[in-house]
Structures are given as C-alpha cells and as structure tokens.
Write an enzyme that holds these catalytic residues in place. Structure first.
Site, mmCIF file in Angstrom:
data_model
loop_
_atom_site.group_PDB
_atom_site.id
_atom_site.type_symbol
_atom_site.label_atom_id
_atom_site.label_comp_id
_atom_site.label_asym_id
_atom_site.label_seq_id
_atom_site.Cartn_x
_atom_site.Cartn_y
_atom_site.Cartn_z
ATOM 1 N N CYS A 165 88.070 -56.791 92.024
ATOM 2 C CA CYS A 165 87.234 -56.845 93.225
ATOM 3 C C CYS A 165 88.016 -57.193 94.484
ATOM 4 C CB CYS A 165 86.097 -57.831 93.016
ATOM 5 S SG CYS A 165 85.118 -57.440 91.552
ATOM 6 N N HIS A 305 83.396 -64.440 99.653
ATOM 7 C CA HIS A 305 83.270 -63.529 98.515
ATOM 8 C C HIS A 305 81.836 -63.594 98.010
ATOM 9 C CE1 HIS A 305 84.515 -61.050 95.213
ATOM 10 N NE2 HIS A 305 84.238 -61.977 94.315
ATOM 11 N N GLU A 316 83.886 -71.548 95.531
ATOM 12 C CA GLU A 316 84.423 -71.062 96.804
ATOM 13 C C GLU A 316 84.085 -72.008 97.947
ATOM 14 O OE1 GLU A 316 84.609 -66.977 99.519
ATOM 15 O OE2 GLU A 316 83.254 -67.071 97.787
ATOM 16 N N LYS A 337 77.129 -59.764 100.679
ATOM 17 C CA LYS A 337 76.750 -59.226 99.358
ATOM 18 C C LYS A 337 75.274 -59.455 99.069
ATOM 19 C CE LYS A 337 81.185 -59.403 96.882
ATOM 20 N NZ LYS A 337 82.061 -60.062 97.874
ATOM 21 N N HIS A 342 77.487 -56.047 95.222
ATOM 22 C CA HIS A 342 78.932 -56.207 95.040
ATOM 23 C C HIS A 342 79.555 -54.837 94.757
ATOM 24 C CE1 HIS A 342 82.766 -57.675 94.223
ATOM 25 N NE2 HIS A 342 82.544 -58.495 93.214
ATOM 26 N N PHE A 403 88.283 -60.366 89.123
ATOM 27 C CA PHE A 403 88.537 -60.724 87.732
ATOM 28 C C PHE A 403 90.045 -60.704 87.476
ATOM 29 C CE2 PHE A 403 84.287 -59.314 85.558
ATOM 30 C CZ PHE A 403 83.629 -60.335 86.207
#
Length: 417
Positions: A165, A305, A316, A337, A342, A403
């Site tokens: 991502c 994110h 985060e 998002k 996403h 990931f």
C-alpha cells in the site's frame, strides 16, 4: 552537490468519489462516500459484499477498444490519469526532450483481474493451455509506466515501485529524487490499482482485514471510530507531474506546490500488523522532516494512512504525537480513506493529490462516518471530524504504509520564491 528543487505542475485522478480532479475534490470537501455493493462480480457468498468501485467509467471513452483489450484495468486507470495530469500540466510533449522525461509508477498487486480470469479459464478447461497472448503483459505490475512511455515517447527513467500500500508514495519519492539529482526534468508519477475482484476480496477477507458492514456500506470506512472493523477496498488511480523548478518556470507552468521531501522506513515487526507503538511510523515522519529540512512546527496538516483498522489508526496517532509533541494539537489530521476506501498501491497517489488540493484551496477534507471516538485516541487531537475545515496550509504531510512494514511519507509546501 546542490539538489534541484522539485514542484508539482499537473494532477490527474480517477477515484470512487470522482472521475477527474474537479469531481474528486468536490467529493472530498463534501464528504462523499464511495462505498456501495460490489458490481464487478457476484459477491453474494463473500463475507464482504461491498467496495469503493470507480463508477460510470467506460474505458472506450478514453482508449480505443483494440488497445484497451491489451491492458488490465489497473493499466487502463493509469493511462487515463496520466493523460489528465499531462493535459493539466500543459506540458508540450512534442517539444520537450523525451530523454529527460520519465514515468515512475506505483502498484501493489498489478493485473490480478487478468490473472484470475486466465487461471480460472485454464482450471475449468481440459488441461490444454489456451492462454491469451497478452496474459503476461497485462498482468505484470511494471507494465503501466511502459504503456504511458510508449504513448508519449518518454525515454527517461521508467519503472514501477512495489511496496504494497506504500507503492505510489514510494514512486513519488523516487521521482522526487531522480529530478533532485538531475537525472530528469519531468516525471509522470503516481499509481493505480484494480483489486475489486473475487480473489482479492476473498484473500483480504481471509486475513480479517476488511470491514463486513454489509448493512451500511457507506458508513463502513470510519477511521478513529470506536466501532470500526476494517478497511474498505477501493480502486482507481492518481497521477502527478513532478518537474524541476527552473524547467517549470521557463515554460510558464502553473505550479501547485513544491515537493519538500520524502521519508522511508520499515517496521521490521509483522507481515500485516503495524508496530503497536508506531515505531516505523514515527521514524518515517522524522526521516521525511529531516529530508525536507523542516521541523514539526512547520507542518499544518497530515493526511494519515488511517485505514479504519482497529490496530493501525491507534498506532499511527501514537506516532504522530511522538513526532509532533504539543504541536500535534495544532494540526489538522484527517483520513480521506473514510471516503475513497483503500486503493492499496494507488492510495499514496490519490492522498498526495488530496494534500496538494487542500493546500491550494485552503480547505482540509473531513474524516467522515465518525460517531464515537476510540477510547485509545487522544480526544484533544483535531481529526477533522465529519466536516471540511478551512485552513491556510503552508506544509502538508501524507502518510502511506504497506503490508510487510513498508512506510513512506511525503511533504508538500507552498512555493517560496
């Protein structure tokens, strides 16, 4: 060696909430949700039956049918947004030095739709290999920048970054550095993804990564909310024209902003989960600030994110508070998002564009779908809840994590003479 300055001179977007830059911005500031029941395949037996699909998109409005058949949807998306960004930049492609123009793209998965179709057809057959001759060139993740370069004759640096991502944020940082170091004058960068497929949805469901709020899809992506239960799959793409400052000035280009810096780091922790204390996220923001020659107090807004996963959002925000200290309470923090879902490898691109547009318009898009704050999140933080907020943004940060523990961070700032 003195590094060259790099600016943004063109934008292009194809998203679940708008099929061009104007529509995308309108969707962002008005808090539009792109989530709806899946139409690309029969999802009746899936745990998650909704996604943020691109809507009202007919590829033949942009690409001749014969050429479109040679491309997976992620490449079609890439071609459309690259075209919009080039037109938006008013770059004279006939008179620019083609050896000094590159394409650096981001994609996390590549042509999974093509792969799924070809392998299923083979598995259901009699064992005779009858694959489409374009199977491999449609599937491979590097092919999108190849198509863009062939259309325009750009012969500069050309490749795809793959970091899950974080892919398109990595691509933007690579483009920044290639221009900074004098290897190119202009780079078309960004990313695209087309992963609303049975295999992708089933795979992410198996990881327990996706929201299963099938009763109310438009509310499913809810970063920072106590009841969030996973991310919502999205698709689309975004493109930015990055250009060496003097080159842009010489041709009289509109300059949106300067790309101040980029940072990278790794969590070195887990295949899919973030470090619970946000160690990698902390380091990537610190690296980005250092690379840009800025201090935390210079930053006005952060597009996080913020995937709407129980672990990720909290980790985060812990990192944000470590990096920014008391200044964290002066920031506008948001997660777009909540509206787009996403977009995996394309997330960094469309979120960077959201940061650039927020700076240009003096408006921070909201984090929608918020009802009750997670008790693990500091309530004094301004998460730009449910409604856009006016803000004179001089420096904007965009975070993107993937990931494998891949972290990327980009900083944009208003142009200084």
């Amino acid at each position: 060696m003195k590094l060259k300055r790099v600016v943004v001179t063109g934008l292009g977007a194809l998203t679940p909430i708008g099929n061009n830059i104007e529509e995308y911005w309108d969707g962002l500031v008005n808090g539009k949700s792109g989530a709806a029941p899946i139409t690309h395949f029969d999802a009746a037996k899936f745990k998650t039956r909704f996604a943020c699909e691109v809507k009202n998109f007919n590829v033949e409005d942009f690409i001749h049918r014969k050429e479109a058949r040679k491309m997976d949807k992620f490449t079609q998306f890439a071609m459309v947004v690259a075209d919009e960004a080039i037109i938006n930049s008013k770059l004279d492609v006939e008179n620019v030095d083609p050896d000094r123009v590159g394409v650096i793209w981001g994609c996390g998965i590549g042509g999974i739709d093509t792969f799924e179709q070809e392998v299923v057809a083979y598995a259901l057959g009699d064992g005779t290999p009858k694959f489409n001759p374009f199977f491999i060139p449609k599937m491979i993740a590097d092919i999108a920048p190849g198509h863009i370069s062939m259309k325009y004759g750009f012969r500069g640096p050309n490749f795809t970054t793959v970091s899950a991502c974080a892919s398109s944020a990595n691509a933007i940082i690579d483009a920044l550095n290639y221009i900074r170091l004098g290897h190119a004058d202009v780079i078309v960068t960004g990313g695209s993804e087309a992963s609303v497929t049975g295999a992708a949805m089933g795979g992410f469901n198996a990881l327990h990564a996706l929201s299963q709020n099938n009763e109310n899809p438009s509310m499913a992506s809810r970063p920072f909310d106590k009841d969030r239960d996973g991310f919502v799959m999205g698709e689309g793409g975004g493109a930015l024209i990055l250009e060496e400052y003097e080159h842009a000035v010489a041709r009289g280009a509109k300059i949106y902003c300067e790309v101040a810096g980029g940072g990278l780091s790794a969590d070195a922790y887990h295949l899919t989960a973030p470090h619970p204390e946000g160690l990698g996220a902390t380091k990537v923001m610190q690296n980005c600030l250092q690379n840009a020659g800025l201090v935390p107090e210079d930053v006005d807004a952060i597009n996080m994110h913020g995937t709407s996963t129980p672990l990720g959002d909290v980790a985060e925000l812990k990192a944000v508070q470590k990096v920014f200290g008391e200044h964290a309470y002066n920031l506008n923090i948001n997660s777009t998002k909540s509206m787009t879902g996403h977009l995996l490898g394309a997330a960094g691109a469309i979120e960077a564009i959201a940061s650039v547009l927020a700076m240009e318009h003096g408006m921070v898009p909201p984090t929608i779908n918020h009802t009750v704050l997670d008790e693990n999140i500091d309530p004094k933080l301004n998460l730009t809840i449910n409604k856009a907020q006016k803000r004179d943004i001089k420096v904007a940060m965009s975070n993107t994590f993937g990931f494998g523990g891949h972290n990327a961070c980009v900083l944009f700032k208003k142009l200084e003479a």
